[in-house]
Structure formats: C-alpha cells, structure tokens
Design a protein around this motif. Structure first.
Motif, PDB file in Angstrom:
ATOM      1  N   ALA A   1       0.829  -1.208   0.000  1.00 50.89           N
ATOM      2  CA  ALA A   1       0.000   0.000   0.000  1.00 50.89           C
ATOM      3  C   ALA A   1       0.865   1.260   0.000  1.00 50.89           C
ATOM      4  CB  ALA A   1      -0.931  -0.028   1.213  1.00 50.89           C
TER       5      ALA A   1
ATOM      6  N   LEU B   1      -3.820   5.111   4.430  1.00 48.44           N
ATOM      7  CA  LEU B   1      -3.719   3.658   4.616  1.00 48.44           C
ATOM      8  C   LEU B   1      -4.664   3.274   5.754  1.00 48.44           C
ATOM      9  CD1 LEU B   1      -2.471   0.821   4.299  1.00 48.44           C
ATOM     10  CD2 LEU B   1      -0.615   1.562   5.805  1.00 48.44           C
TER      11      LEU B   1
ATOM     12  N   ASP C   1      -5.892   1.169   0.561  1.00 51.27           N
ATOM     13  CA  ASP C   1      -5.117   2.384   0.285  1.00 51.27           C
ATOM     14  C   ASP C   1      -5.859   3.219  -0.737  1.00 51.27           C
ATOM     15  OD1 ASP C   1      -4.100   1.889  -2.577  1.00 51.27           O
ATOM     16  OD2 ASP C   1      -3.422   0.050  -1.557  1.00 51.27           O
TER      17      ASP C   1
END
Length: 728
Positions: A518, A529, A561
């Motif tokens: 991510a 995130l 993400d």
C-alpha cells in the motif's frame, strides 16, 4: 409389506392350492379306478356264483323230478338215515350190489364237496329247520334266511372265511310238489320257503389276476400327478418371473418418473407437458409457482385456463403453435401472470411424436428467462476465472516447493562449510569478516526459501489461538517509522474480535507485506492507509466469492489504500510468485504470493478490490476460534552435542554429503558417507553392528529415506534413524 411381496405370497398360496387340488383329483381318480376294478371283481365273482347256483338248482330239479337216484353204498355214500321212512331206500341188484337212494339234498352235498376240492368254491344247502344237522346255517346264512322271510329273493356280500376273502351269494329254495315226498312230514306245503342254497366264491384268485392292472393304474396316476405338478411348477416359476419383471419395469418407470420430477424441479425454468388437446399432463415446481398453485392442482386443466384465465385479447403465437402441433421457439416480452415484469422470455414448443415419428402424442413446453441467462453466464465466467486462478496457484505452489527443496540442498553445504571455516580461523583473521558476509547472504537466501515454502503451504506452522489486535498494532508501530508522513495511517481495530488459529510471525508477515505494498502505491502523492479488523458472520451464499469452505464467524482483516489502483489484468496475477510491477531491486515478487500461501494454510480466504486511480483493498477472512491459549516461552537453543559414535550418512547431493561428514567429524563422530541409497543398505547388511546412528536424506532417486529406514530396521530393530529433508 410391499405390493410385490404380497402378490408373490398370493401367487405362492394359489400354486400350493392348485397342487393340492390336482393331488386330490388324481387321488380321487385313482381310488375311483380301484373301486371300479373291485366292482369288476365282484361282478365276475357274482357271475361265477350265480352260475354255480344255477347248476346246483338244475341238478336238484333233475333229481327231484326222478324222485332221487340210486348209487352204490360206499363209505362216502352211506344210506341216508333221514330217508328211513321210504321203504325202497335200499335195494339189492340181481348181481348182489347194494344200492341206496340219494335225494336232491344228499346229491347237492356230494357235488359241493367235490367242487370245494377242485376250484375252492364252497356250496351249502341250509334251512332254519334242517333235517340234517350238517345243513344248519352259519351266522351269515342265518341272516340271509331271515331276509328271505322278509321277502328277499337273493343276498350277496363279501365275507371272510378262514381268514380269506370270499364273495357269498345265497338264493332261496321254494317247496315244490316233488319236495313233499321228503319234507311233507316237516309240515311244509307247496310254495313255502323251505331254506336256501348258498355258494362262496374265493376272491383271492381274482385279486391276484387284477393286481398287475391295479399297480399299473396307480403308476399311471402317479405319473399324471408328477406331470401336472411339473406343469404347475413351471407355470408358477414363469408367473413369478413375470411378476418380478413387471415389478422391475414398474420400479424402472417409478424411478424414471422420480428422476424426471427431480430433474425438472431442479431447474428454475417452468416446464410442463400437454396432451394433444392442450391439457396439462405434467408440470414442474417452477411452473406451479408461476401459476400460483401446486403441480397436482394444475394436472388435467386446459393450459388456456392457467395461462389466460381472463381470455386472450389477441392471438397468442404460443397457443397457435400448440393448436397446429408444430415446433416453435418464440421470444416474447409478454405482460401476463407468467411474466409480470415484461422481461424477455424464450418459449420452446416441442411436439413429442410416437414411435413412427408421425403421430403427435404430447407437447413439451419450456419457458426460459433470457435476463437471468445473462446473469448466469456472467457468474459462470467469474467462477471459471476463479477456478483457473486456484488451479494456477496450486500448480505454482507445487513448483515452488520443488524449488525450495533444491535451494535447501544448495544452502546446506554453504552453511556447513562456511561455519566450519569460521570455527577454524582466529578471531582477528581478515577472512573471518568475509565468511560472515557469506553467512549473512546465506541467511537471506534461507529466508527467501522460507517465503517460498510459506507460499506453497509446505513450511512448518506453529499454530495456536491468537488475538490479532496486538500483532497488527505492533506491526503498524514498526511501519510508522518507515512510512513518510504524507501517508496517514488509520486504525479501525475492534478490541472484541475473537482469536484465530494462527502463527504470530506469519500474521506479522501478512500485515507488513500488505501495508508495504500500500505504501508503494501511494508514495508519489501520499494518501490514506486504512487497517481494519472486525468480526463478520458469513452465510453459505457468501462462501463462493470469498474462496471459503464453511459458513460461520470470521475475523476480517482489511488493508486499503488510496493509491494508483490496478487494472484487471494485473489483479489476475498479483498472487503469482515472482510477479511484480515494482522497479528492479525494489521487490522479489514473492510478497503477495507468500500472503496467499499463509492465508490458505490457515483455512482462510483473500480477495482484492481495485480499480485504476481508486486505490486497492485487500480483505482477509480467517475462521474465528473460541479462546486463546497462553503463549509458550521459546526454549533457548542447546549447544551441539559432541561424541565418538559411528554414523551412516546417506544423501544423493555430494556437497551436502561432504558438509555433513566434515561437521560430524569436527564434533568427534565417525561418519561413513554414501551417495547411493542402495549401496548404503548393502554396506549395512554386511556390517549391521558397525553403526550407531543413520542420518539419511528423505528425497533420493531409487530408494527414498523412508525405504532405507524400513530396510535397515528389518535388519536391526531399534536402530536410531534420522530422516532429513529440504522439502517439507
């Protein structure tokens, strides 16, 4: 009891009854024939008796007409004392011969005595008032004489004389004028019944003459009974076989009907069968649901009363095809009780014809929702894609396991020789630091092998009930220091989540890999995130899309993400080993493959949702367990033991074999290496007491380590054996 068993029982009873009836008929016929045979014996014996009586009567009439006859006086023919009143009873001839008068009764007794000696026929003249006591009647004759007094003229019956069967016949004697010469003194008058003349004919010769015929009759009737019994048995067997075949056919028809109903009810398409008059013969559940009824309730109804209960405003093409008995496939968007939403449906009219293919016998109707078909095709394509992906991952896992085995075989001698070289160098030797770098590189390679084994789900897992909250929070603390502040981390951790059965190291690897991916997706522009942990309850319908096996409670770990996202063709390959979109040197392509392997090894599922420019979200489902057990403290590593025992080494890799031999010898052991398993077994067979331990590789050509261990333990039970493998 089933109808077949009841029918067979009734059939068996009927067969037994027929057999008994046939036996009764044959026995009755045999007895009737034997009775007729006996009656014939009686008839013949009666004929002989009457003939004898007629002869006696003629002799008596002849003698009575002549007034008697004179016979020579002999011991067997003495003068009759009962004729003493007759002056001329005795005469002397001029020649001097003495003669005596023999009246009819006297003559009859003489004839009867002669007949008894020649043919066994016994005659007797008797009376209830005899002159001669020898003429007194026996009991049977007395009963016959009494019957004569009641008007009977003849009496005949079977009787036993001296233990033998006889036919006895007696006829009455009437006093004539010629009889009064001797019997007038007794008070008899002409026409009186003076007595009777009887005869007894032996039946033994007649029975003997007909015995063969009677045996023949019995044999013929026995043969007739056997033939009839055979016919009955054959008929019973044939009927029983017919009942069984009929039962089999009925069961087959019933099974076919059940299978037809099950097959028809398994589909969501309405299917029904009409006769040529368009009345419903059969219908499945889907048709009944559309008609708002039950299948049994629509059977026999005309199809128009079901489909068009209020009549037709315009001609229906389906009804026209049915009326004209022609096949048709019609696509309609009709708005009727069967299609209230007006969706396009495909109606198939199929005319079912007889054996010759000419005469129509029924009409098969099928209704299919074309809108649902498109959804089904899309779902089928999605499931096929998931299946191909699962098969590809399985094949790649097998390949990765083989690669890991070869890697371990390479790394074993590197570790062995490097550590032995370090142990033989002084602490300040310049080469020591270089060898330590070799060990560092080898350890990195070993970690890579562990990742490969984790991906292929062949590595060892230390599973225990584990609460993911602490492991995930600890992992996020480590990540926070390495992720730039342009990326915000949002934790949505539910503290009430139940534990899962997992290895904490593996959970940390999963979290770190997903979060690192991510970060790479957002490092240019930053973003958010999100790490979420929550409890979910999954039903049976949710399992297929999440690659799970059983419904129940699951812990859902979501790592999302707001990065660049992925195209669909990238999503199909993200779990492939060595596949990466990162630049050279930024990744090995094993991170997500390892995550996939860990999740599948924990009986969980993983899905991903992403689109270009919209980020990505990974969802991991792990089955929840009841409670977490306290963690066990890891034991401190023990020092390597030294000794002087003799060790039999078996490994097909020369470098590994050499490294093990050197390591054992440095520890004081005496090692004898063999690169071929068969040679090692042969050497042990010759010297089974020369070795204290066997150390063998598991996967080898020819014989496996398990084969070697089995053969050596047969030669020497209780021998210590260590099996080693770089595969699993």
């Amino acid at each position: 009891m089933s109808s077949v068993s009841r029918t067979l029982r009734q059939l068996r009873r009927a067969a037994i009854l027929l057999q008994l009836c046939w036996l009764a008929v044959v026995v009755a016929s045999c007895l009737w024939s034997l009775w007729n045979e006996k009656q014939e014996v009686y008839r013949l014996a009666s004929l002989a008796a009457r003939t004898s009586l007629d002869k006696d009567v003629l002799f008596r009439r002849w003698a009575a007409r002549l007034g008697g006859i004179y016979v020579p006086v002999t011991p067997s023919t003495p003068p009759n004392p009962y004729l003493a009143q007759i002056p001329e009873r005795d005469l002397v001839t001029p020649s001097g011969r003495r003669l005596t008068l023999m009246n009819p009764a006297y003559m009859t007794r003489q004839v009867h005595a002669l007949a008894r000696k020649t043919d066994g026929v016994q005659g007797h003249i008797t009376s209830l008032n005899p002159l001669n006591p020898h003429n007194a009647p026996d009991p049977w004759e007395r009963r016959a004489l009494e019957a004569f007094a009641r008007g009977e003229q003849e009496v005949v019956a079977e009787a036993t004389i001296d233990g033998a069967p006889y036919l006895r016949l007696m006829r009455r004697l009437v006093v004539g004028k010629e009889c009064l010469k001797c019997h007038a003194a007794q008070g008899y008058h002409e026409g009186d019944i003076r007595g009777g003349l009887s005869v007894a004919v032996p039946l033994g010769p007649y029975y003997a003459a007909t015995a063969g015929h009677r045996r023949m009759m019995v044999a013929v009737h026995a043969l007739l009974w056997l033939m009839g019994a055979a016919v009955f048995c054959f008929g019973y067997a044939k009927l029983r076989r017919g009942v069984a075949e009929q039962n089999h056919a009925e069961q087959a028809l019933e099974q076919a009907a059940l299978e037809w109903a099950a097959a028809m009810d398994a589909t969501d398409d309405p299917i029904y069968l009409l006769d040529v008059n368009r009345r419903i013969i059969r219908a499945n559940q889907a048709f009944a649901r559309m008609a708002g009824s039950e299948p049994a309730a629509v059977i026999g109804r005309h199809i128009e009363s079901v489909v068009h209960p209020e009549g037709e405003t315009m001609p229906c093409p389906v009804c026209e095809a049915q009326n004209k008995l022609r096949d048709a496939v019609i696509i309609m968007e009709a708005d009727d009780p069967f299609n209230p939403a007006g969706r396009p449906i495909q109606i198939t009219v199929k005319i079912v014809r007889g054996e010759n293919g000419q005469r129509p016998v029924s009409i098969l109707m099928t209704l299919h929702d074309l809108t649902r078909s498109r959804h089904e095709l899309e779902e089928k394509a999605r499931l096929e894609t998931m299946l191909r992906q699962a098969q590809k991952m399985e094949a790649l896992g097998t390949l990765a396991g083989g690669i890991a085995h070869d890697f371990n075989n390479i790394l074993s001698p590197i570790f062995g020789f490097t550590e032995m070289a370090l142990s033989g160098l002084p602490a300040d030797a310049a080469a020591g630091s270089d060898l330590k770098q070799v060990l560092i590189a080898a350890k990195r390679a070993r970690e890579l092998v562990q990742q490969i084994l984790t991906f292929s789900r062949q590595g060892e897992q230390e599973l225990r009930p584990l609460r993911l909250q602490l492991v995930i929070k600890e992992s996020l603390k480590l990540l926070r220091a390495s992720i730039p502040t342009s990326i915000a981390i949002r934790e949505e951790i539910d503290p009430g989540c139940e534990p899962v059965l997992a290895d904490p190291t593996q959970i940390q690897q999963v979290t770190m890999n997903l979060c690192t991916n991510a970060y790479h997706a957002m490092r240019e522009k930053g973003g958010l995130l999100t790490v979420r942990l929550q409890m979910v309850e999954l039903a049976a319908g949710d399992l297929a899309s999440k690659n799970l096996a059983a419904p129940g409670r699951y812990i859902l770990l979501t790592v999302a993400d707001t990065g660049i996202g992925m195209f669909p063709e990238i999503q199909e390959r993200i779990f492939d080993p060595y596949f990466t979109t990162k630049k050279m040197g930024e990744g090995t392509g094993l991170g997500l493959a390892m995550v996939h392997g860990i999740v599948r090894g924990l009986h969980g599922g993983i899905t991903v949702a992403s689109a270009p420019g919209r980020g990505a979200a990974f969802h991991i489902y792990l089955p929840a367990v009841a409670a977490a057990a306290p963690a066990e403290e890891e034991a401190a590593p023990a020092p390597l033991p030294a000794g002087s025992e003799r060790v039999l080494l078996v490994d097909d890799d020369p470098m590994t074999l050499a490294a093990l031999r050197s390591l054992l010898q440095n520890l004081g052991y005496r090692a004898e290496p063999f690169g071929d398993a068969a040679e090692a077994v042969a050497a042990f067979r010759e010297r089974p007491r020369d070795f204290d331990l066997v150390l063998t590789d598991m996967t080898m050509p020819g014989k496996t380590g398990e084969d070697v261990a089995r053969e050596l333990l047969v030669l020497r039970p209780g021998l210590p054996v260590i099996l080693c493998t770089g595969f699993s």
